[in-house]
Design a protein around this motif. Structure first.
Motif, PDB file in Angstrom:
ATOM      1  N   GLY B  72       0.820  -1.427  -0.313  1.00 31.36           N
ATOM      2  CA  GLY B  72       0.068  -0.145   0.046  1.00 31.36           C
ATOM      3  C   GLY B  72       0.867   1.221  -0.084  1.00 31.36           C
ATOM      4  O   GLY B  72       0.313   2.538   0.084  1.00 31.36           O
ATOM      5  N   ASP B 103      -2.698  -2.021  -3.035  1.00 32.01           N
ATOM      6  CA  ASP B 103      -3.009  -2.342  -1.820  1.00 32.01           C
ATOM      7  C   ASP B 103      -3.821  -3.661  -1.705  1.00 32.01           C
ATOM      8  O   ASP B 103      -4.991  -3.757  -1.202  1.00 32.01           O
ATOM      9  N   PRO B 104      -2.946  -4.584  -1.902  1.00 39.40           N
ATOM     10  CA  PRO B 104      -3.665  -6.085  -1.745  1.00 39.40           C
ATOM     11  C   PRO B 104      -3.706  -6.335  -0.237  1.00 39.40           C
ATOM     12  O   PRO B 104      -2.897  -6.124   0.446  1.00 39.40           O
ATOM     13  N   ASP B 105      -4.917  -7.489  -0.244  1.00 41.41           N
ATOM     14  CA  ASP B 105      -5.152  -8.160   1.276  1.00 41.41           C
ATOM     15  C   ASP B 105      -5.346  -7.086   2.172  1.00 41.41           C
ATOM     16  O   ASP B 105      -5.165  -7.221   3.459  1.00 41.41           O
ATOM     17  N   ALA B 106      -5.700  -5.699   2.040  1.00 46.22           N
ATOM     18  CA  ALA B 106      -5.927  -4.710   2.922  1.00 46.22           C
ATOM     19  C   ALA B 106      -7.350  -4.440   3.544  1.00 46.22           C
ATOM     20  O   ALA B 106      -8.095  -5.167   2.832  1.00 46.22           O
ATOM     21  N   VAL B 107      -7.187  -4.080   4.785  1.00 49.21           N
ATOM     22  CA  VAL B 107      -8.712  -4.014   5.467  1.00 49.21           C
ATOM     23  C   VAL B 107      -9.237  -2.761   4.920  1.00 49.21           C
ATOM     24  O   VAL B 107      -8.715  -1.839   5.113  1.00 49.21           O
ATOM     25  N   HIS B 108     -10.541  -2.834   4.497  1.00 48.37           N
ATOM     26  CA  HIS B 108     -11.003  -1.485   4.123  1.00 48.37           C
ATOM     27  C   HIS B 108     -12.615  -1.634   4.602  1.00 48.37           C
ATOM     28  O   HIS B 108     -13.344  -2.447   3.991  1.00 48.37           O
ATOM     29  N   ARG B 112     -11.996  -7.261   3.594  1.00 42.18           N
ATOM     30  CA  ARG B 112     -10.522  -7.400   3.135  1.00 42.18           C
ATOM     31  C   ARG B 112     -10.575  -7.705   1.710  1.00 42.18           C
ATOM     32  O   ARG B 112     -11.497  -8.724   1.129  1.00 42.18           O
TER      33      ARG B 112
END
Lengths: 243, 165
Positions: B72, B103-108, B112
């Motif tokens: 990210g 921004d892979p595998d990120a919590v939003h 995720r």
């Protein structure tokens, strides 16, 4: 008797020319002057426009300036000759010249005052339209600005800052989020990566109360809600205390 | 009847009022239209960038068998993708402000996402938080709804384009 001075007029007042200067006619009785004004009133309109003739009349402390347009006579204040004059009919003219009644006040505004008002209206209009354009282009934030009232009691603030201080995470995997809340009123936003925590941004915060809930109000990053001593809610994610 | 004034002035109070009324009418019509045109223009530009990036990342994922790694970091090139992204607008500020990021595998916002592109605020360049601007971008890219589809509001309301949920 009235003191009469003509400007840009022939001696018989029948014609006007710009090259004719002032002509002091001396003392003239009102009735004679009224007769002279009859001739003046009928002057050629083109000559009148070109030469802008006038007749200055004074009697004691009173002074008048007379002009003509379209066969009508107008009374001006000689101190402000450019102002709009007052149209006089023959009866009024006789009364003014004989002193039977005072000269009527000139109606309307002077050209200078008109210009000032005109410019002021234009400037006000420009300012209003500039404000409209500014308001039109002002962004509408996705999240409305927080309105939760700030805490004001210093001991309460100190106690809550102490208890909120710490390190919180949404999880422990890469991609999870973290918050680090300092006792100095600063909050740091972090993202977990394979190699540790990467700072994403930081802001100052102030403690506020939103209903029964304590919240951390940031400048541009919205509200962090304190669910309990170990749990925060921010940007749709739940953060749990790790330290 | 008016008296013999030496000249007729160009500017009079009534003419000023008339001018202001005309100007206000024009501004009332033109200002919103101009604003919408600016928002649409920025949205189209950003949408074009994101489509290009999405294509590049999908191609890379197909070649490598998986999405590239990333953490990210704004404008950072994932490993092996420097030359692929060099000819794009990847490292420049986005038309909405901020910078693009992988921004892979990120919590939003409670979810995720396996693969996502995001536009994030960076020092000196804040990404727009104007709901009209973001909605315009959503209309260009997705379904026009910032709460559904593949173009969403992510962490801190930064916009994200999800390539794989």
């Amino acid at each position: 008797m009235l003191r009469v001075i003509t400007h840009h007029l022939t001696p018989d007042l029948a014609h006007a020319r710009p090259d004719l200067g002032a002509n002091d006619r001396g003392l003239v009785d009102p009735e004679t002057l009224i007769g002279m004004l009859e001739t003046f009133r009928l002057i050629d309109p083109v000559e009148n426009q070109d030469a802008q003739p006038s007749i200055e009349v004074s009697s004691g402390s009173d002074r008048f300036l007379l002009r003509t347009l379209r066969q009508k006579l107008f009374l001006h204040d000689p101190r402000t000759p450019a102002t709009e004059g007052v149209e006089l009919d023959p009866r009024q003219l006789r009364e003014v010249l004989t002193g039977a009644s005072p000269a009527p006040a000139a109606a309307g505004l002077s050209p200078v005052r008109r210009q000032v008002i005109s410019v002021a209206i234009l400037l006000a209009g420009l300012a209003i339209n500039a404000a409209v354009v500014r308001a039109t282009f002002r962004p509408i934030p996705v999240e409305p600005p927080p309105t939760a009232p700030l805490l004001t009691e210093p001991r309460e603030i100190a106690a809550l800052q102490h208890s909120a201080h710490g390190h919180y995470r949404t999880g422990s995997a890469s991609g999870d989020r973290a918050l680090r809340i300092g006792r100095d009123g600063r909050i740091e936003f972090l993202r977990l990566t394979a190699s540790g925590e990467r700072p994403v941004g930081s802001e100052t915060f102030q403690l506020a109360r939103d209903g029964r809930e304590i919240v951390l109000r940031t400048g541009t990053s919205g509200l962090v809600r304190v669910r309990d001593i170990d749990t925060l809610l921010y940007s749709g994610d739940v953060y749990r205390r790790v330290r | 009847m008016t008296s013999p004034a030496p000249k007729h002035p160009v500017l009079t109070p009534w003419r000023s009022v008339a001018g202001v009324v005309l100007l206000t009418g024009f501004v009332a019509l033109a200002a919103p239209a101009a604003r919408d045109a600016v928002l649409r223009s920025r949205a189209r530009e950003a949408a074009a960038d994101l489509r290009v990036f999405a294509g590049v990342f999908r191609d890379q994922a197909l070649r490598a068998g998986d999405w590239p790694a990333g953490d990210g970091t704004p404008a950072a090139n994932p490993a092996g993708m420097e030359s692929l992204l060099a000819t794009t607008a990847w490292s420049t500020p986005s038309p909405l402000g901020g910078h693009y990021t992988w921004d892979p595998d990120a919590v939003h916002q409670g979810s995720r996402h396996r693969a996502a592109l995001s536009i994030v605020t960076t020092p000196g360049s804040s990404v727009s938080n104007d709901v009209r601007q973001l909605a315009a971008l959503d209309r260009e890219l997705d379904d026009g709804d910032l709460g559904s589809g593949n173009f969403l509001l992510g962490h801190r309301n930064h916009p994200i384009l999800v390539l794989e949920h």
